[in-house]
Design a protein around this motif. Structure first.
Motif, PDB file in Angstrom:
ATOM      1  N   SER A 215       0.842  -1.198   0.000  1.00  0.00           N
ATOM      2  CA  SER A 215       0.000   0.000   0.000  1.00  0.00           C
ATOM      3  C   SER A 215       0.881   1.253   0.000  1.00  0.00           C
ATOM      4  O   SER A 215       1.854   1.334   0.768  1.00  0.00           O
ATOM      5  N   PRO A 216       0.547   2.223  -0.861  1.00  0.00           N
ATOM      6  CA  PRO A 216      -0.545   2.250  -1.845  1.00  0.00           C
ATOM      7  C   PRO A 216      -0.164   1.505  -3.126  1.00  0.00           C
ATOM      8  O   PRO A 216       1.007   1.391  -3.467  1.00  0.00           O
ATOM      9  N   LEU A 217      -1.184   1.023  -3.808  1.00  0.00           N
ATOM     10  CA  LEU A 217      -0.970   0.331  -5.069  1.00  0.00           C
ATOM     11  C   LEU A 217      -0.743   1.358  -6.172  1.00  0.00           C
ATOM     12  O   LEU A 217      -1.569   2.241  -6.394  1.00  0.00           O
ATOM     13  N   ARG A 218       0.389   1.257  -6.872  1.00  0.00           N
ATOM     14  CA  ARG A 218       0.701   2.248  -7.899  1.00  0.00           C
ATOM     15  C   ARG A 218       1.669   1.652  -8.919  1.00  0.00           C
ATOM     16  O   ARG A 218       2.349   0.669  -8.653  1.00  0.00           O
ATOM     17  N   VAL A 219       1.702   2.290 -10.100  1.00  0.00           N
ATOM     18  CA  VAL A 219       2.674   1.947 -11.139  1.00  0.00           C
ATOM     19  C   VAL A 219       3.801   2.953 -11.065  1.00  0.00           C
ATOM     20  O   VAL A 219       3.567   4.166 -11.070  1.00  0.00           O
ATOM     21  N   SER A 220       5.017   2.483 -10.966  1.00  0.00           N
ATOM     22  CA  SER A 220       6.163   3.372 -10.786  1.00  0.00           C
ATOM     23  C   SER A 220       7.346   2.879 -11.609  1.00  0.00           C
ATOM     24  O   SER A 220       7.557   1.672 -11.753  1.00  0.00           O
ATOM     25  N   PHE A 221       8.094   3.841 -12.149  1.00  0.00           N
ATOM     26  CA  PHE A 221       9.321   3.516 -12.871  1.00  0.00           C
ATOM     27  C   PHE A 221      10.476   4.334 -12.306  1.00  0.00           C
ATOM     28  O   PHE A 221      11.387   4.730 -13.028  1.00  0.00           O
ATOM     29  N   ASP A 222      10.430   4.575 -10.989  1.00  0.00           N
ATOM     30  CA  ASP A 222      11.489   5.347 -10.352  1.00  0.00           C
ATOM     31  C   ASP A 222      12.744   4.502 -10.185  1.00  0.00           C
ATOM     32  O   ASP A 222      12.802   3.329 -10.587  1.00  0.00           O
ATOM     33  N   GLY A 223      13.764   5.078  -9.551  1.00  0.00           N
ATOM     34  CA  GLY A 223      15.042   4.384  -9.406  1.00  0.00           C
ATOM     35  C   GLY A 223      14.922   3.080  -8.650  1.00  0.00           C
ATOM     36  O   GLY A 223      15.573   2.089  -9.000  1.00  0.00           O
ATOM     37  N   GLY A 224      14.092   3.063  -7.605  1.00  0.00           N
ATOM     38  CA  GLY A 224      13.918   1.849  -6.821  1.00  0.00           C
ATOM     39  C   GLY A 224      13.317   0.724  -7.644  1.00  0.00           C
ATOM     40  O   GLY A 224      13.743  -0.432  -7.555  1.00  0.00           O
ATOM     41  N   MET A 225      12.309   1.067  -8.467  1.00  0.00           N
ATOM     42  CA  MET A 225      11.682   0.046  -9.300  1.00  0.00           C
ATOM     43  C   MET A 225      12.617  -0.427 -10.407  1.00  0.00           C
ATOM     44  O   MET A 225      12.640  -1.607 -10.761  1.00  0.00           O
ATOM     45  N   ARG A 226      13.382   0.494 -10.972  1.00  0.00           N
ATOM     46  CA  ARG A 226      14.329   0.093 -12.019  1.00  0.00           C
ATOM     47  C   ARG A 226      15.398  -0.833 -11.442  1.00  0.00           C
ATOM     48  O   ARG A 226      15.798  -1.815 -12.079  1.00  0.00           O
ATOM     49  N   ASP A 227      15.852  -0.541 -10.224  1.00  0.00           N
ATOM     50  CA  ASP A 227      16.838  -1.408  -9.586  1.00  0.00           C
ATOM     51  C   ASP A 227      16.222  -2.778  -9.291  1.00  0.00           C
ATOM     52  O   ASP A 227      16.875  -3.817  -9.473  1.00  0.00           O
ATOM     53  N   PHE A 228      14.970  -2.773  -8.849  1.00  0.00           N
ATOM     54  CA  PHE A 228      14.266  -4.027  -8.594  1.00  0.00           C
ATOM     55  C   PHE A 228      14.154  -4.848  -9.880  1.00  0.00           C
ATOM     56  O   PHE A 228      14.399  -6.062  -9.888  1.00  0.00           O
ATOM     57  N   ALA A 229      13.800  -4.197 -10.999  1.00  0.00           N
ATOM     58  CA  ALA A 229      13.664  -4.899 -12.272  1.00  0.00           C
ATOM     59  C   ALA A 229      15.003  -5.456 -12.745  1.00  0.00           C
ATOM     60  O   ALA A 229      15.066  -6.575 -13.282  1.00  0.00           O
ATOM     61  N   ARG A 230      16.079  -4.687 -12.541  1.00  0.00           N
ATOM     62  CA  ARG A 230      17.399  -5.158 -12.967  1.00  0.00           C
ATOM     63  C   ARG A 230      17.799  -6.430 -12.235  1.00  0.00           C
ATOM     64  O   ARG A 230      18.499  -7.283 -12.786  1.00  0.00           O
TER      65      ARG A 230
END
Length: 519
Positions: A215-230
Motif C-alpha cells: 500500500s498504496p498500489l501504484r505503477v512506478s518507474f522510479d530508481g527503486g523500481m528500475r533497480d528491482f527490475a534489474r
C-alpha cells in the motif's frame, strides 16, 4: 528451516499430484499427436512465464529488498515498495500479454519451427492466445507470494496453486465424460487456463489486503523500481532454467511427430521431485541467507548452506534412481489411457530416464543460486543458465538427429549439469561455499543410501515382469507398493548410517522460531 521446507514441499507435492491428474486426463483427451503437440507447446510457453514469476523465482529480488527496507526504514516503507512492485508488475504483464497475442504467429514459428507448414502451427497459435489472460493474473499473484514468503508465511503461497490444477481437472473430466473431439477439448482447456489464474489470484489477495502488505498500489518507474527490475528479471530467468531447457528441447523436437508430447509428459514427472525439493529450498533459503548476510553472520550462512545441500542431495538422489528404474511402469500407470498408446509409453519412458540424469543438477542449482540472490547478484546465475541452455541446444540438435527423443532428453540433462558446474565454480571463486563438518560426514552416506535403494528397486522390477500385462488397477497398486517400499528402505538406511535420527527430526519439526509457519 526444515519445518518451513516441509510446509512448502507439502503444498508443492499436492500441486504436483493434482498436476499429474491433470496431465493424465490431458493425455487421455489429446493423446500424443498433432493436436497434443500444439496444445502442449502453447502450454509450455505459458508455463515457463508462470514458473519465472512463481514458485519462488520472484523471491530472488523481492524478498531481500523488502526485508532490507523493513529492517532499515520500517514496515511502512516496505509496504510502499511492495505496492509499487505489485502495481508495476501487474501493468507490465498486461502489456506483455497484449504484445504476445499480436506477435504469437511469429513467436510460434520461432519456438516450433517443425510446425511450419502443418496444422499444428495454427492450433498452437490459437491455444496460446486463449491462455494469455493467465499472465495478467500471474504477475500480481507472484508478488503476493513473495511478500508472504518474506514474512515466513508459507502455507497460503504453497497451497494456492492447487486452485489452478483443480479448475483444469474439472474441465478435463467434463470433456472426457462428454466425449468431445480432441480439437474442441484442446481449445476448452486452453480457455480454462486464464480462469484458473484468476482463481489462484483470488486465493492470495485476501491475506495481503488484510495485513496491508502492499500500500498504496501504484505503477512506478522510479530508481527503486528500475533497480528491482534489474535484479528481478535476471533472477527469474535463472530460476526458470529447467523450464527453459525443456522449451529448448521442444524447439528441436517439434520437427518429429509426437516428440513434443513425449518430452512434456516425461518432464512433468521430473517436476515432482524438482518442485518439492528445489522450489522449497529456493523459497526458504533466500530469506534465511538474506537475514544471515545482512547481519554478517557467517555461522548462520554456513548452517543454511549446509542444510540446504543436505536436503537437496537427500531428496534428489533417491528420486533420480527411482525415476530411472521405474520409468516405464510409472508412465504406463499414469498416462497409458485413452488416446495415449503403448508406443507413446515406451518413448516417454525413454525420455524420462534420460531427463532424470539431470535432476540432481537442477536441484544443486536451486541450492547454490540463493547464495548469489541473497547478496543481490542475479546476473551470475543468469549467465550460468544461459550457458547451460546453449550447451543443451547444440547437443540436442546433434543427439536428436542420432538418437531421437532419447538423445534430446539426454542433451537437456547435460545442459543442466553444465549450468550446475559453472555455478559451483562461480560460488567457489566468488565467496566460497561453506559447509560444516556434519554436512561433510552426511553427504557420502546419503549417496550410498540412495545407490542401495536404487539397486533394490531394480531387483524388484526385474522380479515383477507381470506388471506390463496386468490390469491397470493391479499395476497401480503394485507400483505404489514398490515406491513405498523404496522410501521405507531409504529411510531405514539413513537411520542405519546415522544420517538422521528420530529425536533430532522430531525436534526440527516442532521447534518454534523465525522459520515457523504462520497461516
Amino acid at each position: 528451516m526444515i519445518r518451513s521446507v516441509l510446509t512448502v514441499s507439502s503444498g508443492t507435492l499436492a500441486s504436483r499430484l493434482l498436476g499429474f491428474a491433470r496431465d493424465a486426463l490431458t493425455a487421455a483427451l489429446l493423446g500424443a499427436g498433432p493436436v497434443a503437440d500444439a496444445f502442449l507447446m502453447a502450454f509450455q510457453l505459458i508455463n515457463v512465464i508462470r514458473r519465472m514469476l512463481g514458485e519462488g523465482a520472484l523471491n530472488a529480488a523481492l524478498v531481500p529488498t523488502w526485508m532490507r527496507l523493513r529492517d532499515g526504514s520500517g514496515p511502512a516503507a516496505a509496504a510502499v515498495f511492495a505496492g509499487a512492485a505489485l502495481g508495476t508488475v501487474s501493468a507490465a504483464l498486461i502489456a506483455l500479454s497484449v504484445i504476445a497475442a499480436v506477435a504469437m504467429p511469429l513467436l510460434m514459428r520461432l519456438l516450433a519451427p517443425g510446425f511450419v507448414g502443418s496444422e499444428s502451427l495454427q492450433l498452437a497459435v490459437t491455444n496460446a492466445r486463449l491462455m494469455l489472460p493467465y499472465l495478467a493474473f500471474a504477475g500480481p499473484a507472484a508478488v503476493m507470494i513473495g511478500l508472504m514468503n518474506a514474512r515466513h508465511r508459507f502455507a497460503i503461497p504453497a497451497f494456492a496453486p492447487l486452485t489452478f490444477n483443480i479448475a483444469l481437472i474439472l474441465v478435463a473430466a467434463v470433456l472426457l465424460l462428454s466425449h468431445r473431439d480432441s480439437h474442441f477439448a484442446a481449445l476448452a482447456m486452453a480457455a480454462t487456463v486464464g480462469a484458473a489464474g484468476l482463481l489462484q489470484l483470488a486465493a492470495l489477495a485476501a491475506p495481503v489486503r488484510r495485513d496491508n502488505l502492499a500500500s498504496p498500489l501504484r505503477v512506478s518507474f522510479d530508481g527503486g523500481m528500475r533497480d528491482f527490475a534489474r535484479k528481478a528479471i535476471p533472477g527469474m530467468i535463472a530460476n526458470s532454467g529447467p523450464q527453459l531447457l525443456i522449451v529448448a528441447g521442444a524447439i528441436v523436437a517439434s520437427a518429429s511427430p509426437s516428440a513434443v508430447a513425449w518430452l512434456y509428459f516425461a518432464n512433468r514427472l521430473i517436476e515432482l521431485p524438482l518442485g518439492m525439493v528445489g522450489v522449497a529450498i529456493g523459497t526458504v533459503l533466500v530469506p534465511e541467507l538474506s537475514r544471515a548476510f545482512n547481519k554478517s553472520d557467517t555461522a548462520a550462512l554456513a548452517n543454511a548452506e549446509s542444510r540446504g545441500l543436505e536436503l537437496a542431495a537427500g531428496l534428489a538422489l533417491p528420486a533420480t534412481f527411482g525415476l530411472i528404474v521405474l520409468s516405464e511402469p510409472i508412465v504406463r500407470v499414469l498416462f497409458e489411457h485413452g488416446a495415449f498408446t503403448a508406443a507413446d509409453t515406451k518413448a516417454t519412458a525413454l525420455a524420462l530416464g534420460c531427463l532424470a540424469l539431470g535432476l540432481p543438477a537442477h536441484i544443486l542449482i536451486k541450492a547454490l543460486s540463493p547464495a548469489f540472490f541473497a547478496r543481490g547478484d542475479t546476473m551470475t546465475p543468469l549467465l550460468a543458465a544461459l550457458k547451460g541452455i546453449t550447451v543443451a541446444i547444440v547437443l540436442a540438435v546433434i543427439c536428436g538427429w542420432m538418437f531421437g527423443v532419447g538423445g534430446i532428453a539426454a542433451a537437456m540433462a547435460l545442459g543442466a549439469w553444465s549450468n550446475a558446474v559453472i555455478l559451483a565454480r562461480s560460488v567457489a571463486a566468488t565467496f566460497g561455499f561453506s559447509i560444516d563438518a556434519e554436512a561433510r560426514r552426511r553427504l557420502p552416506r546419503i549417496v550410498l543410501a540412495a545407490l542401495l535403494m536404487g539397486g533394490t528397486l531394480w531387483l524388484a522390477v526385474r522380479s515383477l515382469p507381470i506388471m506390463a500385462g496386468a490390469h491397470s488397477i493391479f499395476q497401480a497398486a503394485l507400483l505404489a507398493i514398490v515406491i513405498v517400499s523404496g522410501i521405507a528402505i531409504y529411510t531405514l538406511l539413513l537411520l542405519l548410517f546415522r544420517v538422521i535420527d528420530r529425536t533430532n527430526m522430531r525436534a526440527a519439526l516442532t521447534r518454534s522460531g523465525p522459520g515457523d509457519l504462520r497461516a
